[in-house]
Motif scaffolding. Structure first.
Motif, PDB file in Angstrom:
ATOM      1  N   SER A  51       0.814  -1.217   0.000  1.00 14.12           N
ATOM      2  CA  SER A  51       0.000   0.000   0.000  1.00 14.12           C
ATOM      3  C   SER A  51       0.848   1.268   0.000  1.00 14.12           C
ATOM      4  CB  SER A  51      -0.919  -0.002   1.220  1.00 14.12           C
ATOM      5  OG  SER A  51      -0.138  -0.022   2.402  1.00 14.12           O
ATOM      6  N   SER A  52       2.129   1.138  -0.299  1.00 12.57           N
ATOM      7  CA  SER A  52       3.017   2.304  -0.229  1.00 12.57           C
ATOM      8  C   SER A  52       2.769   3.260  -1.386  1.00 12.57           C
ATOM      9  CB  SER A  52       4.483   1.865  -0.230  1.00 12.57           C
ATOM     10  OG  SER A  52       4.859   1.386  -1.509  1.00 12.57           O
ATOM     11  N   ASN A  53       3.065   4.523  -1.130  1.00 14.01           N
ATOM     12  CA  ASN A  53       2.948   5.530  -2.180  1.00 14.01           C
ATOM     13  C   ASN A  53       3.917   5.253  -3.319  1.00 14.01           C
ATOM     14  OD1 ASN A  53       0.926   7.013  -0.888  1.00 14.01           O
ATOM     15  ND2 ASN A  53       2.412   8.188   0.287  1.00 14.01           N
ATOM     16  N   ALA A  54       5.088   4.691  -3.004  1.00 13.12           N
ATOM     17  CA  ALA A  54       6.078   4.391  -4.041  1.00 13.12           C
ATOM     18  C   ALA A  54       5.536   3.374  -5.037  1.00 13.12           C
ATOM     19  CB  ALA A  54       7.374   3.897  -3.408  1.00 13.12           C
ATOM     20  N   GLU A  55       4.885   2.337  -4.533  1.00 16.58           N
ATOM     21  CA  GLU A  55       4.308   1.345  -5.439  1.00 16.58           C
ATOM     22  C   GLU A  55       3.183   1.965  -6.268  1.00 16.58           C
ATOM     23  OE1 GLU A  55       3.629  -3.154  -4.969  1.00 16.58           O
ATOM     24  OE2 GLU A  55       1.714  -2.220  -4.448  1.00 16.58           O
ATOM     25  N   LYS A  56       2.354   2.771  -5.626  1.00 15.69           N
ATOM     26  CA  LYS A  56       1.258   3.436  -6.346  1.00 15.69           C
ATOM     27  C   LYS A  56       1.793   4.362  -7.436  1.00 15.69           C
ATOM     28  CE  LYS A  56      -1.761   3.356  -2.328  1.00 15.69           C
ATOM     29  NZ  LYS A  56      -2.281   4.138  -1.206  1.00 15.69           N
ATOM     30  N   ALA A  57       2.979   4.948  -7.213  1.00 15.87           N
ATOM     31  CA  ALA A  57       3.579   5.871  -8.182  1.00 15.87           C
ATOM     32  C   ALA A  57       4.245   5.141  -9.345  1.00 15.87           C
ATOM     33  CB  ALA A  57       4.602   6.776  -7.492  1.00 15.87           C
ATOM     34  N   GLY A 108       4.378  13.011   3.106  1.00 19.38           N
ATOM     35  CA  GLY A 108       3.507  13.813   2.239  1.00 19.38           C
ATOM     36  C   GLY A 108       4.273  14.663   1.243  1.00 19.38           C
ATOM     37  N   LYS A 110       6.749  15.436  -1.849  1.00 14.84           N
ATOM     38  CA  LYS A 110       7.002  14.727  -3.106  1.00 14.84           C
ATOM     39  C   LYS A 110       8.479  14.832  -3.459  1.00 14.84           C
ATOM     40  CE  LYS A 110       2.417  15.573  -5.089  1.00 14.84           C
ATOM     41  NZ  LYS A 110       1.863  14.258  -4.963  1.00 14.84           N
ATOM     42  N   VAL A 126       7.258  10.514  -6.370  1.00 16.12           N
ATOM     43  CA  VAL A 126       6.736   9.719  -5.262  1.00 16.12           C
ATOM     44  C   VAL A 126       6.393  10.640  -4.097  1.00 16.12           C
ATOM     45  CG1 VAL A 126       7.307   7.926  -3.561  1.00 16.12           C
ATOM     46  CG2 VAL A 126       8.093   7.688  -5.919  1.00 16.12           C
ATOM     47  N   THR A 127       5.221  10.431  -3.527  1.00 18.22           N
ATOM     48  CA  THR A 127       4.843  11.095  -2.286  1.00 18.22           C
ATOM     49  C   THR A 127       5.359  10.216  -1.147  1.00 18.22           C
ATOM     50  OG1 THR A 127       2.836  11.983  -3.306  1.00 18.22           O
ATOM     51  CG2 THR A 127       2.911  11.934  -0.892  1.00 18.22           C
ATOM     52  N   ASP A 129       6.044   8.388   2.354  1.00 15.03           N
ATOM     53  CA  ASP A 129       5.254   7.835   3.446  1.00 15.03           C
ATOM     54  C   ASP A 129       5.891   8.252   4.773  1.00 15.03           C
ATOM     55  OD1 ASP A 129       3.239   6.167   2.078  1.00 15.03           O
ATOM     56  OD2 ASP A 129       4.952   5.010   1.380  1.00 15.03           O
TER      57      ASP A 129
END
Length: 130
Positions: A51-57, A108, A110, A126-127, A129
């Motif tokens: 669920s990390s922001n890095a994976e989402k990015a 938060g 970037k 990446v935002t 975490d």
């Protein structure tokens, strides 16, 4: 560093720094050669929290499990992931570089990661975490 973190320590009891949630591995020439990488320094993205922001990015973790270490201490790392070679345009070759560049970043914030993916470089925003 102390001046920057003291307010967090007083308010929260810990320091709130932005980070990439996952397991990063500092490249060595041995790992780079074994993995057939086109770069020999940087941070290999071995694993990312789902669920990390890095994976989402769009940052890519490794998929090929290998045992790494010496005869007394082995750990599993995953090859095939991106290699982070710069943060906000500043080259990184070690964890010291990485931590230094993220020292003033908050959850938060970037950052633009330059990653080596195969034979080409890509930029991923990446935002961070907590």
């Amino acid at each position: 560093t102390a001046k920057r973190v003291v307010a967090d320590l007083i308010q929260y009891g810990k320091v709130h720094r932005g980070t990439i949630n996952g397991k990063l591995i500092q490249l060595t020439s041995q790992i780079a050669k074994y993995a057939g990488l086109s770069v020999s320094s940087g941070l290999l993205v071995s694993e990312l929290d789902a669920s990390s922001n890095a994976e989402k990015a769009g940052l890519k973790a490794g998929t090929q499990a290998v045992q790494y270490g010496n005869r007394y201490n082995y750990t599993t790392i995953y090859l095939g992931g991106d290699v982070i070679v710069a943060v906000d345009g500043t080259s990184i070759t070690s964890f010291a570089d990485y931590y230094s560049l993220l020292e003033s970043k908050r959850p938060g914030d970037k950052v633009v990661l330059t990653v080596q993916r195969g034979k080409k470089q890509e930029k991923i925003t990446v935002t961070l975490d907590d």
